[in-house]
Write an enzyme that holds these catalytic residues in place. Structure first.
Site, PDB file in Angstrom:
ATOM      1  N   GLY A 298      40.658  29.496  38.817  1.00  0.00           N
ATOM      2  CA  GLY A 298      42.109  29.551  38.649  1.00  0.00           C
ATOM      3  C   GLY A 298      42.766  30.214  39.838  1.00  0.00           C
ATOM      4  O   GLY A 298      42.106  30.888  40.642  1.00  0.00           O
TER       5      GLY A 298
ATOM      6  N   GLY B 157      46.612  32.230  40.949  1.00  0.00           N
ATOM      7  CA  GLY B 157      47.931  32.738  40.615  1.00  0.00           C
ATOM      8  C   GLY B 157      48.744  32.938  41.873  1.00  0.00           C
ATOM      9  O   GLY B 157      48.415  32.418  42.940  1.00  0.00           O
TER      10      GLY B 157
ATOM     11  N   GLN C  69      43.159  34.373  43.633  1.00  0.00           N
ATOM     12  CA  GLN C  69      42.442  33.275  42.997  1.00  0.00           C
ATOM     13  C   GLN C  69      41.123  33.813  42.468  1.00  0.00           C
ATOM     14  O   GLN C  69      40.628  34.856  42.920  1.00  0.00           O
ATOM     15  CB  GLN C  69      42.214  32.132  43.981  1.00  0.00           C
ATOM     16  CG  GLN C  69      41.493  32.530  45.252  1.00  0.00           C
ATOM     17  CD  GLN C  69      41.556  31.430  46.300  1.00  0.00           C
ATOM     18  OE1 GLN C  69      41.614  30.251  45.995  1.00  0.00           O
ATOM     19  NE2 GLN C  69      41.534  31.832  47.560  1.00  0.00           N
TER      20      GLN C  69
ATOM     21  N   LYS D 113      37.636  37.933  41.535  1.00  0.00           N
ATOM     22  CA  LYS D 113      39.058  37.807  41.862  1.00  0.00           C
ATOM     23  C   LYS D 113      39.231  38.157  43.331  1.00  0.00           C
ATOM     24  O   LYS D 113      38.902  39.267  43.750  1.00  0.00           O
ATOM     25  CB  LYS D 113      39.874  38.749  40.978  1.00  0.00           C
ATOM     26  CG  LYS D 113      41.388  38.670  41.193  1.00  0.00           C
ATOM     27  CD  LYS D 113      42.094  39.584  40.204  1.00  0.00           C
ATOM     28  CE  LYS D 113      43.602  39.482  40.292  1.00  0.00           C
ATOM     29  NZ  LYS D 113      44.271  40.346  39.275  1.00  0.00           N
TER      30      LYS D 113
ATOM     31  N   PHE E 271      33.915  40.689  38.080  1.00  0.00           N
ATOM     32  CA  PHE E 271      33.983  40.867  36.642  1.00  0.00           C
ATOM     33  C   PHE E 271      32.843  40.122  35.941  1.00  0.00           C
ATOM     34  O   PHE E 271      32.208  39.234  36.526  1.00  0.00           O
ATOM     35  CB  PHE E 271      35.294  40.298  36.088  1.00  0.00           C
ATOM     36  CG  PHE E 271      36.539  40.905  36.657  1.00  0.00           C
ATOM     37  CD1 PHE E 271      37.041  42.084  36.140  1.00  0.00           C
ATOM     38  CD2 PHE E 271      37.222  40.295  37.688  1.00  0.00           C
ATOM     39  CE1 PHE E 271      38.198  42.648  36.639  1.00  0.00           C
ATOM     40  CE2 PHE E 271      38.392  40.840  38.203  1.00  0.00           C
ATOM     41  CZ  PHE E 271      38.876  42.024  37.670  1.00  0.00           C
ATOM     42  N   GLU E 272      32.663  40.456  34.678  1.00  0.00           N
ATOM     43  CA  GLU E 272      31.801  39.642  33.834  1.00  0.00           C
ATOM     44  C   GLU E 272      32.414  38.251  33.706  1.00  0.00           C
ATOM     45  O   GLU E 272      33.636  38.084  33.737  1.00  0.00           O
ATOM     46  CB  GLU E 272      31.655  40.270  32.449  1.00  0.00           C
ATOM     47  CG  GLU E 272      32.973  40.426  31.690  1.00  0.00           C
ATOM     48  CD  GLU E 272      32.800  41.049  30.336  1.00  0.00           C
ATOM     49  OE1 GLU E 272      31.867  40.658  29.607  1.00  0.00           O
ATOM     50  OE2 GLU E 272      33.599  41.949  29.995  1.00  0.00           O
ATOM     51  N   LEU E 273      31.578  37.244  33.593  1.00  0.00           N
ATOM     52  CA  LEU E 273      32.042  35.866  33.458  1.00  0.00           C
ATOM     53  C   LEU E 273      32.190  35.536  31.978  1.00  0.00           C
ATOM     54  O   LEU E 273      31.238  35.654  31.202  1.00  0.00           O
ATOM     55  CB  LEU E 273      31.059  34.905  34.118  1.00  0.00           C
ATOM     56  CG  LEU E 273      31.447  33.424  34.118  1.00  0.00           C
ATOM     57  CD1 LEU E 273      32.720  33.193  34.941  1.00  0.00           C
ATOM     58  CD2 LEU E 273      30.305  32.569  34.664  1.00  0.00           C
ATOM     59  N   LEU E 274      33.410  35.143  31.584  1.00  0.00           N
ATOM     60  CA  LEU E 274      33.698  34.839  30.191  1.00  0.00           C
ATOM     61  C   LEU E 274      33.972  33.349  30.016  1.00  0.00           C
ATOM     62  O   LEU E 274      33.820  32.564  30.947  1.00  0.00           O
ATOM     63  CB  LEU E 274      34.899  35.675  29.718  1.00  0.00           C
ATOM     64  CG  LEU E 274      34.675  37.194  29.745  1.00  0.00           C
ATOM     65  CD1 LEU E 274      35.999  37.936  29.591  1.00  0.00           C
ATOM     66  CD2 LEU E 274      33.701  37.614  28.659  1.00  0.00           C
TER      67      LEU E 274
ATOM     68  N   ASP F 260      51.499  42.153  31.453  1.00  0.00           N
ATOM     69  CA  ASP F 260      51.458  40.746  31.864  1.00  0.00           C
ATOM     70  C   ASP F 260      50.678  39.919  30.838  1.00  0.00           C
ATOM     71  O   ASP F 260      49.838  39.109  31.195  1.00  0.00           O
ATOM     72  CB  ASP F 260      50.819  40.613  33.249  1.00  0.00           C
ATOM     73  CG  ASP F 260      51.062  39.235  33.874  1.00  0.00           C
ATOM     74  OD1 ASP F 260      52.002  38.539  33.439  1.00  0.00           O
ATOM     75  OD2 ASP F 260      50.308  38.851  34.783  1.00  0.00           O
TER      76      ASP F 260
END
Length: 433
Positions: A93, A95, A99, A115, A165-168, A212
């Site tokens: 994704g 923003g 990204q 990120k 981060f952890e992948l969700l 947010d």
């Protein structure tokens, strides 16, 4: 351009059992694939992996602009690396500020999400603020009782701040798209509401405002389940801090932010109410084209904000005058909206008859944040605590209407559709004159 500093090892790097490659091993294994830029850059990093690179950074290590697109985003190349450790797999994704990519962590042998902020200095500052908040959350959440995303690592690479981060699983926007924007059954909305309000309550007890909340920032732990994790704390704030200019996404923006009143954690409860309407209807409600239109849509259902609240709003006169909405730009789509208080909340929510759900939404979407439901109050609301039957249940209703929710949505006379169109046409004519 900013000169990059070597990435500081995380706790897992200093305590883990693995060690990276030596420079000699790296050159023996990958030397023939290294770009001229990389042969100088790798001295700054512990080496774990090196895959494809199709971009040569040039001669000067201080100039990493060739790795960026025209907007400052990092150029994605499949199987490229970040910090000679994380192998990029695919974009997840993008923003306005960053990204996100899925990647393989070759040190820990696990899949992660990274990120990658834009390369401009202001995004480094934003990343620093988010990292500090995530570190605090990690410390608060050592037992895993708060459903917020876990940060594994952070570093700077080629002038981009990166957070690992952890992948969700998918986000709630993807869940809505899977319904072809028809919305979810009420029992599933309740399930997501229960999961999310527990997170907001935990944040509130620690005086943290997310700032947010939206479908994109709520990820599902497991496809088909209602357990979620909250992500993206780039706008998060603490109570008692100097206020900054909160920039919520328009469709989730709380009225106190639009109208210029002092804001706090209750902005999250407004956004939470909007999220539940989206989950149930499959559409963004309200979905205005600008701030004026956003308020006009809200006033169609909930009437004009109370005077005692408007007195606290520095921008109220830009939107409301003498108890009526006013719009500086006569071309605004807000001028096409129906008069305040003319629509039933139930009609907006697909003619829903569940009084507890309607009452819960009213409690979240209350103009004055002081009268809005708090997370702790929401936790004991009948919509959260009572069982909602699934479509295949025999019961017509799982619980009786609550007395406090039995009032009509508005005391204002609704009128007919034709009458409303005549009224709107007359108001537009007056504005144009």
């Amino acid at each position: 351009m900013k000169v990059e500093e070597p990435a500081e090892p995380s706790t897992s790097e200093t305590e883990g059992s693995k060690t990276g490659m030596s420079l000699q091993e790296a050159f023996d294994k990958y030397g023939f694939k290294l770009s001229s830029f990389e042969t100088r850059e790798i001295f700054r990093f512990i080496l774990w992996e090196r895959r494809a690179t199709k971009i040569n950074g040039g001669i000067d290590l201080r100039d990493t602009s060739r790795f960026d697109d025209e907007y400052g985003f990092y150029r994605f190349v499949p199987e490229d690396h970040l910090a000679y450790r994380y192998e990029l797999v695919k974009p997840l994704g993008k923003g306005t500020t960053a990204q996100v990519f899925s990647a393989v962590d070759h040190k820990e042998n696990r899949s992660v999400a990274i990120k990658v902020m834009k390369s401009q200095p202001r995004y480094h500052r934003q990343a620093k603020s988010e990292i500090e908040m995530l570190e605090r959350l990690n410390n608060l959440n050592k037992d895993g009782n708060i459903d917020v995303v876990q940060m594994y690592d952070h570093f700077c690479f080629r002038n981009h701040a990166c957070i690992v981060f952890e992948l969700l699983s998918e986000n709630l926007w993807s869940v809505i798209k899977e319904t072809k924007k028809q919305g979810l059954p009420l029992h599933r909305v309740q399930g997501f509401a229960c999961s999310l309000i527990k997170v907001l309550d935990a944040l509130g007890r620690n005086k943290i405002m997310h700032g947010d909340l939206k479908l994109d920032n709520i990820l599902v732990k497991q496809t088909g389940k209602s357990d979620i994790k909250l992500i993206d704390f780039g706008m998060a704030e603490y109570d008692q801090e100097d206020e900054t200019a909160l920039i919520q996404a328009l469709h989730y923006r709380a009225p106190e932010v639009i109208l210029g009143a002092k804001y706090g954690r209750q902005v999250d409860m407004w956004s939470f109410g909007v999220i539940l309407t989206e989950l149930f209807t499959g559409k963004t409600v309200p979905e205005g084209s600008d701030e004026s239109d956003q308020l006009a849509l809200g006033m169609e259902v909930f009437g004009v904000p109370p005077p005692e609240f408007l007195e606290l709003c520095s921008r109220a006169k830009n939107f409301i005058k003498d108890g009526e909405p006013c719009f500086a730009d006569v071309r605004s789509s807000a001028n096409m909206r129906a008069p305040p208080g003319c629509r039933e909340l139930s009609s907006v929510l697909k003619n829903c008859e569940d009084v507890h759900f309607l009452g819960f939404i009213r409690g979240c979407l209350t103009w004055d944040p002081r009268a809005r439901l708090t997370p702790s109050q929401a936790l004991v609301h009948p919509f959260i605590t009572n069982k909602i039957p699934r479509p295949d249940d025999n019961e017509k209703s799982a619980f009786s209407p609550a007395a406090e929710d039995s009032q009509p949505d508005s005391a204002v006379s609704r009128g007919t559709y034709k009458e409303r169109r005549v009224t709107n046409k007359r108001k537009r004519s007056e504005l144009e004159d």
